[in-house]
Design an enzyme around this catalytic site. Sequence first.
Site, PDB file in Angstrom:
ATOM      1  N   PRO A 168      39.526  47.794  61.092  1.00 22.71           N
ATOM      2  CA  PRO A 168      40.388  47.768  62.281  1.00 22.71           C
ATOM      3  C   PRO A 168      41.126  49.066  62.584  1.00 22.71           C
ATOM      4  CG  PRO A 168      41.512  46.716  60.457  1.00 22.71           C
ATOM      5  CD  PRO A 168      40.131  47.064  59.962  1.00 22.71           C
ATOM      6  N   GLY A 169      41.054  50.085  61.705  1.00 19.26           N
ATOM      7  CA  GLY A 169      41.615  51.365  62.099  1.00 19.26           C
ATOM      8  C   GLY A 169      42.578  52.027  61.138  1.00 19.26           C
TER       9      GLY A 169
ATOM     10  N   LYS B  26      42.092  53.346  58.140  1.00 20.01           N
ATOM     11  CA  LYS B  26      41.552  54.578  57.568  1.00 20.01           C
ATOM     12  C   LYS B  26      41.251  55.604  58.662  1.00 20.01           C
ATOM     13  CE  LYS B  26      39.619  52.144  53.580  1.00 20.01           C
ATOM     14  NZ  LYS B  26      39.938  50.777  54.045  1.00 20.01           N
TER      15      LYS B  26
ATOM     16  N   ASP C  72      25.288  49.891  64.764  1.00 18.43           N
ATOM     17  CA  ASP C  72      24.981  49.555  63.377  1.00 18.43           C
ATOM     18  C   ASP C  72      24.917  50.868  62.600  1.00 18.43           C
ATOM     19  OD1 ASP C  72      23.736  48.940  60.925  1.00 18.43           O
ATOM     20  OD2 ASP C  72      22.543  47.340  61.812  1.00 18.43           O
TER      21      ASP C  72
ATOM     22  N   ASP D 113      33.457  52.564  54.152  1.00 17.71           N
ATOM     23  CA  ASP D 113      34.204  51.429  53.618  1.00 17.71           C
ATOM     24  C   ASP D 113      33.361  50.207  53.952  1.00 17.71           C
ATOM     25  OD1 ASP D 113      36.266  49.981  52.455  1.00 17.71           O
ATOM     26  OD2 ASP D 113      37.357  49.784  54.334  1.00 17.71           O
TER      27      ASP D 113
ATOM     28  N   CYS E 294      36.375  46.638  48.955  1.00 18.00           N
ATOM     29  CA  CYS E 294      37.519  45.879  48.453  1.00 18.00           C
ATOM     30  C   CYS E 294      36.992  44.706  47.628  1.00 18.00           C
ATOM     31  CB  CYS E 294      38.426  45.412  49.586  1.00 18.00           C
ATOM     32  SG  CYS E 294      37.602  44.470  50.877  1.00 18.00           S
TER      33      CYS E 294
END
Length: 340
Positions: free
Chosen positions: A146-147, A149, A194, A212, A265
């Site tokens: 969502p932003g 990083k 993609d 990530d 994560c």
Amino acid sequence: MEEEVLKILKEIFVKPSEKAFELSSKYRVLPYMAERYVRMLGEEEAVELLKSFEKPVKPVIRVNTLLVDPDTLKSSLEAKGFRLERISWFENAFKIQEAPEQPSPGATIEYLKGYYYLHRDSSSLLPVLLLTHEYKGDVLDACAAPGGKTTFLAERVHGKGFVYANDLVLRRLRSLIGHITRMRVESVVVSWSDARKISKVFNRKFERILLDAPCSGEGRISVDPGRRFRTSIYELALMVKREIELLDSLINLLDDDGIIAYSTCSIAPEENEYVVSKILRKRSDVEVAPPPVKLFNYSSWIKKYGDLLFHEELEKCVRLWPHVHGTFGFTTCLLRKTRR
């Protein structure tokens, strides 16, 4: 595709023991997960890890230093009733030790003005700090939403480079664009693709890439308990296949001597050690790069899981454990493109 997934499944699956079923029932996780923890850590430490899933981590405020001084923001928020503790290894971020009933951390005037990004914990700061240590230039954030990083990267390379922020999921792109706008970071280019096919979008190479990777999120159980049961072993194999494809394709976009940070994560070796070992054995043009700076006492990646022996270079990669570091379970590995 089915044959490939079944091959991965056969390699990564370890039959759960009676002890694993016992721990699975007591601590409410899938049996294959409990078996994994025992094999990785031993029974005693595996229990410590499982208990740590019950302890929520503290959210973290990362100051947008393009707009405000950290001490000024700290004073302003503390006047509203927040109690903040500076993170020892990054001076521009604060752990929220206490917060008032109103306003919430995501509803202050300072937040709305873009003075900070609210992270669920501090672990996501790590790959950006390692990837951009003593670096100024363009960066590709391949799975950017969502932003958190992306906005951090833009701050780190401000005035010296662009951040190319890509994501595949449209609703997440809206969040990404919202945070970029709110925090008033410049020099960010957003794309919808993609990441496995992103070479068709950018006809160029990069010195730095952040991947990530979309993963099981198993390291975030403390804030998302549904992840205790969400991912079957077959679904995990599908994720592993995608992670291998993502990393393999993005390495092709690296300049010689360029570095990609592969992060998840997840504490699952299937999504970390297994994935990177597959890449290192497949390709002769990539090597593990040690972290350029030691911010605190990281744990290393593991050497063995079940019958799987992982690449010896993986001891240079970074693991964060909830029961050891007080963060989400999180991993980062830096890979350098060689001239071979």
